[in-house]
Write an enzyme that holds these catalytic residues in place. Structure first.
Site, mmCIF file in Angstrom:
data_model
loop_
_atom_site.group_PDB
_atom_site.id
_atom_site.type_symbol
_atom_site.label_atom_id
_atom_site.label_comp_id
_atom_site.label_asym_id
_atom_site.label_seq_id
_atom_site.Cartn_x
_atom_site.Cartn_y
_atom_site.Cartn_z
ATOM 1 N N GLU A 1 -23.346 58.468 -1.097
ATOM 2 C CA GLU A 1 -24.440 57.509 -0.843
ATOM 3 C C GLU A 1 -25.310 57.937 0.339
ATOM 4 O O GLU A 1 -24.792 58.138 1.446
ATOM 5 C CB GLU A 1 -23.836 56.121 -0.575
ATOM 6 C CG GLU A 1 -24.889 55.040 -0.422
ATOM 7 C CD GLU A 1 -24.279 53.627 -0.294
ATOM 8 O OE1 GLU A 1 -23.176 53.375 -0.823
ATOM 9 O OE2 GLU A 1 -24.925 52.791 0.355
ATOM 10 N N LYS B 1 -18.052 45.560 2.013
ATOM 11 C CA LYS B 1 -18.325 46.815 1.291
ATOM 12 C C LYS B 1 -19.019 47.804 2.229
ATOM 13 O O LYS B 1 -18.724 48.999 2.235
ATOM 14 C CB LYS B 1 -19.189 46.520 0.062
ATOM 15 C CG LYS B 1 -19.410 47.712 -0.862
ATOM 16 C CD LYS B 1 -20.616 48.556 -0.528
ATOM 17 C CE LYS B 1 -20.795 49.689 -1.535
ATOM 18 N NZ LYS B 1 -21.870 50.621 -1.165
ATOM 19 N N ASP C 1 -5.845 58.190 0.527
ATOM 20 C CA ASP C 1 -5.988 57.375 -0.684
ATOM 21 C C ASP C 1 -6.993 56.240 -0.414
ATOM 22 O O ASP C 1 -6.662 55.252 0.241
ATOM 23 C CB ASP C 1 -4.590 56.827 -1.029
ATOM 24 C CG ASP C 1 -4.573 55.950 -2.270
ATOM 25 O OD1 ASP C 1 -5.651 55.516 -2.718
ATOM 26 O OD2 ASP C 1 -3.471 55.693 -2.781
ATOM 27 N N HIS D 1 -33.739 53.625 3.672
ATOM 28 C CA HIS D 1 -33.307 54.259 2.421
ATOM 29 C C HIS D 1 -34.454 54.985 1.745
ATOM 30 O O HIS D 1 -34.249 55.940 1.024
ATOM 31 C CB HIS D 1 -32.813 53.188 1.435
ATOM 32 C CG HIS D 1 -31.399 52.758 1.696
ATOM 33 N ND1 HIS D 1 -30.625 52.133 0.758
ATOM 34 C CD2 HIS D 1 -30.614 52.881 2.774
ATOM 35 C CE1 HIS D 1 -29.450 51.875 1.264
ATOM 36 N NE2 HIS D 1 -29.422 52.315 2.487
HETATM 37 C C1 MEV Z 1 -24.857 49.322 1.016
HETATM 38 O O1 MEV Z 1 -24.021 50.308 0.464
HETATM 39 C C2 MEV Z 1 -24.121 48.524 2.083
HETATM 40 C C3 MEV Z 1 -24.866 47.296 2.602
HETATM 41 O O2 MEV Z 1 -25.269 46.475 1.522
HETATM 42 C C4 MEV Z 1 -23.900 46.555 3.501
HETATM 43 C C5 MEV Z 1 -24.364 45.174 3.920
HETATM 44 O O3 MEV Z 1 -25.157 44.566 3.194
HETATM 45 O O4 MEV Z 1 -23.876 44.719 4.966
HETATM 46 C C6 MEV Z 1 -26.111 47.686 3.347
#
Ligand code: MEV
Length: 424
Positions: free
Chosen positions: A83, A261, A277, A376
Site C-alpha cells: 500500500e 486497520k 505471522d 495519496h
Molecule cells: C488506510 O489504509 C488506513 C486509514 O483508513 C486508517 C484510518 O482511517 O485511520 C487511513
C-alpha cells in the site's frame, strides 16, 4: 490438455513441473511464468520446504521508515507492504514524535496461552479446583516437552482454569501459560497443550477436545507512548482535532475497524518484513481491541498534557518471534531483523507498538486536517501515469496536471498523455 484441478500427487511434482502444469491450465504467457518462477533472494528448495505445492514466489516492496527513536535509540524500520503512503506516513509521524523525545516502550514477558477444551465434565466447578490442585504436575509434564525452551528460561509457568457456558453446555477450559522467550511459540504451546490432555482427562473425568494456542495473547503485550509537540502539529487546534478523531473511533465500531486497520498497516508491514505471522498478530490485535474495553474499541489512546501537547499511547498483543520459522529461513526477514537491531522477540514487539502508534497518529492527523487523499493523490497519480504508458518526464508532467485538476483517473491520464505527445 485435460483441464482438471483434481490433481492427486501434485505435491510430489517439482516446483518447475507444477508451474508447467499451471501454465498450460491457465494459458500463462512466458513472461507471466517467469515472473512466478523468479525466487528473488530465496532458493527454490527453501521456498519448496516452506509451504505445499509451491510454484514460485510472490514479491512485495520493502521500504524503510525513517526518523524512529525508540527508548533513546535510533532505529530504521523495514516494512513489507503493497500500500502506498504507509511508509511515508510512519516516517512523518516518527519525525514529529522525535521532536517530543521519540517513543518510549515497555512489554510483558512473552507469555502465550495454550487452551485445552474439556467437555462432558460432570462437576465442572470442582473439576476447576482439582486442576488447580495438580498445577505443578501439569506444568512439569508440559515442560518435559521442550527442555530447550526451559533451558533458556521459558516454558510453562502457570495454569488458569475457566468454566464457560457454551451452546453445548458448560465446558472446562484450561489455559497453559507458556513463556515462549524469542519464539512466536505456536509449536511449543500446541505440543504442550496436546501432551497434558490425557492428564487433564484423568483429573477432571471429562473428555479433552481441542488443544491449541489462543491468538488473544493478553499476557504478551507491548506498549508505546509518544508526545507529539503541538508546535510540530500546527497548533493546539490540530491536537484537539486528533483527539476528536480518536473519540469517533472510541464511540463507533464502524470507524474503529478502520482506525485499528490503520494501526495494523504499520504493525503488519513490520511483522511481514521480519518473516512473522501477520494473521496471528492481526487476530490478536482485533480480539484484544474487544477484550480490553468489553466492546470493540481502539488500540490507541490520546490526551493532552499540561502544555497542550498531544500524548498518544498504544497497547497490543505481539505474538512474534526472532527465531524459528521464516524469520530464519527467509534471507530478507533475517536482514530485516538485523536492520532493526532487535535482540529479542520482546524488543521486536515493542518496535511494533511504536510503529502502530506512529501509523495511527499519522492517519488521524491527515484525516482530521487535510484529509487522506491529498497525500495519496501524488503517489496514485504516478501509478496511473505509468499504467497509461507515460515514460520519463512525461510521468512528472502527467502527475502534476492530474493533481492540479484533482482528477486522478485512467481516462484523464490517457487524454493528457495524448495532449503532451501532440496526438490530440
Ligand atoms: C488506510 O489504509 C488506513 C486509514 O483508513 C486508517 C484510518 O482511517 O485511520 C487511513
Amino acid at each position: 490438455m485435460d483441464r482438471t484441478s483434481e490433481l492427486s500427487g501434485f505435491y510430489k511434482l517439482t516446483p518447475e513441473e507444477r508451474l508447467q502444469y499451471v501454465k498450460e491450465f491457465a494459458g500463462l504467457t512466458e513472461e507471466e511464468t517467469e515472473a512466478i518462477a523468479a525466487t528473488g533472494s530465496m532458493k527454490i528448495d527453501d521456498v519448496n520446504r516452506m509451504i505445499e505445492n509451491v510454484i514460485g514466489t510472490f514479491e512485495l516492496p520493502l521500504g524503510i521508515a525513517t526518523h524512529f527513536r525508540i527508548n533513546g535509540e535510533d532505529k530504521l524500520i523495514p516494512m513489507a507492504i503493497e500500500e502506498p503512503s504507509v511508509v511515508a506516513a510512519a516516517s512523518k509521524a516518527a519525525k514529529i514524535a522525535r521532536a517530543g523525545g521519540g517513543f518510549y516502550t515497555t512489554s510483558t514477558d512473552p507469555i502465550m496461552i495454550g487452551q485445552v477444551q474439556i467437555v462432558d465434565v460432570p462437576d465442572p466447578q470442582s473439576a476447576r479446583f482439582k486442576v488447580l490442585e495438580k498445577k505443578e504436575e501439569i506444568l512439569k509434564l508440559a515442560n518435559e516437552q521442550d527442555p530447550v525452551l526451559v533451558k533458556f528460561g521459558g516454558g510453562a509457568k502457570d495454569v488458569e482454569v475457566r468454566v464457560i457456558d457454551s451452546p453445548k453446555g458448560p465446558m472446562v477450559i484450561v489455559h497453559l501459560l507458556v513463556d515462549c522467550r524469542d519464539a512466536m511459540g505456536a509449536n511449543a504451546v500446541n505440543t504442550m497443550a496436546e501432551a497434558v490432555g490425557p492428564l487433564l482427562e484423568r483429573i477432571t473425568g471429562g473428555r479433552v477436545y481441542l488443544r491449541i494456542i489462543s491468538n488473544l495473547a493478553v499476557y504478551r503485550l507491548a506498549r508505546a507512548r509518544a508526545t507529539f509537540p503541538k508546535e510540530e502539529l500546527g497548533g493546539e487546534d490540530v491536537v484537539d482535532a486528533v483527539i476528536e478523531a480518536w473519540a469517533f473511533a472510541a464511540a463507533d465500531p464502524f470507524r474503529c475497524a478502520t482506525h485499528n486497520k490503520g494501526i495494523m498497516n504499520g504493525v503488519s508491514a513490520v511483522v511481514r518484513a521480519t518473516g512473522n505471522d501477520t494473521r496471528a498478530v492481526e487476530a490478536g490485535a482485533h480480539s484484544y481491541a474487544y477484550y480490553k474495553h468489553g466492546h470493540y474499541g481502539p488500540l490507541t489512546y490520546y490526551e493532552k498534557d499540561s502544555q497542550g501537547n498531544l500524548v498518544g499511547t498504544i497497547e497490543l498483543p505481539v505474538a512474534v518471534g526472532t527465531i524459528g520459522g521464516a524469520t530464519k529461513v527467509h534471507p530478507v526477514a533475517r536482514a530485516s531483523l538485523k536492520i532493526l537491531g532487535v535482540k529479542s522477540a520482546k524488543e521486536l514487539g515493542e518496535v511494533l507498538a511504536a510503529v502502530g502508534l506512529a501509523q495511527n497518529f499519522a492517519a488521524l492527523r491527515a484525516l482530521a486536517t487535510e484529509g487522506i487523499q491529498r497525500g495519496h493523490m501524488a503517489l496514485h497519480a504516478r501509478n496511473i501515469a505509468a499504467m497509461v504508458g507515460a515514460k520519463g518526464e512525461e510521468i512528472d508532467i502527467l502527475v502534476q496536471r492530474m493533481v492540479e485538476m484533482k482528477k486522478v483517473r485512467m481516462d484523464i491520464a490517457e487524454q493528457l498523455l495524448k495532449e503532451i505527445r501532440g496526438e490530440k
